[in-house]
Design a protein around this motif. Structure first.
Motif: not given
Length: 254
Positions: A156, A116, A109-113, A133, A135
């Motif tokens: 999320q 996005r 996982t590169e990003e998790s908010t 990705t 979003s």
């Protein structure tokens, strides 16, 4: 040496890997596995160790065990990870990720908010990297928040599940052939998770009948009662109506 000579000598030919198996042998083996799975399911379906959707349904438990076996999952792992939504079975996104990693493929996982999620992966032995990705704008355009309220309560997790499932298919479609879609994806397309529309209930009860008002009847006049005024009384004549001379039946005086 002929086959007859071999039999006469009491020898039997040894089976080798080069000799083809019977076309129905795999099916027979699968049927035997199904019987064994059903025996296990008869006991598991009565316990609280299986999800509520499978309790009391040994046939459903059997199918879940067999489907999980084809993907390398143990019976209990298959039951915990599998969900049936509108007649279609799917594994949770975390289960898909676990299967992919168990076969030696990489996922991270590169990003998790809450707005996005970015998940990356790479197939074993390959240098090509896949990057997915998801979003909230993408989910909204697809209409998922309107169907699935989880996008409002836990955005999320939902975005991460969508990105994970899509990335898993890109790098290891062969691992997920039996069940390529996650249960989160199936829920997004289902009407079962859509919030119920509130409608105002209209009462159909008939109104109670209203009793008619009693008819007012004027009291009958009392003949013995004295009139209230002179005008209402019958005229009384103290004097004769005709002069005496004009009264009939009399003779005029001399």
């Amino acid at each position: 040496m002929t086959e007859l000579a071999i039999r006469q000598n009491g020898n039997t030919p040894a089976l080798t890997d080069e000799q083809p198996q019977h076309p129905g042998s795999e099916l027979v083996a699968w049927a035997e596995s199904a019987v064994a799975a059903n025996n296990i399911a008869q006991s598991l379906a009565k316990t609280s160790f299986v999800p509520k959707a499978f309790q009391g349904k040994p046939d459903e438990v059997t199918a879940a065990i067999l489907a999980g076996q084809e993907m390398g999952l143990s019976p209990m792992a298959a039951l915990r990870s599998m969900h049936v939504i509108q007649g279609t079975a799917g594994l949770s996104a975390i289960a898909l990720r676990g299967l992919v990693q168990a076969h030696g493929h990489e996922m991270w996982t590169e990003e998790s908010t809450s707005t996005r999620a970015i998940v990356c992966g790479r197939r074993k032995g390959s240098t090509q990297e896949e990057r997915v990705t998801w979003s909230m704008d993408r989910a909204t355009k697809a209409g998922f928040p309107a169907k699935n309220p989880n996008y409002k309560s836990q955005p999320q997790s939902m975005l991460l599940a969508r990105a994970t499932s899509e990335c898993a298919r890109l790098i290891a479609a062969d691992v997920l052939m039996g069940m390529p879609y996650s249960s989160e994806e199936l829920a997004d397309e289902s009407d079962e998770t859509a919030p119920a529309t509130k409608t105002r209930k209209i009462s159909r009860k008939k109104p109670e009948p209203v009793a008619p008002e009693p008819e007012v009847v004027a009291p009958a006049p009392d003949e013995d009662a004295e009139p209230e005024s002179r005008a209402d009384a019958e005229p009384v004549h103290d004097e004769p109506l005709w002069p005496e001379a004009a009264q009939p039946g009399t003779q005029p005086t001399q």
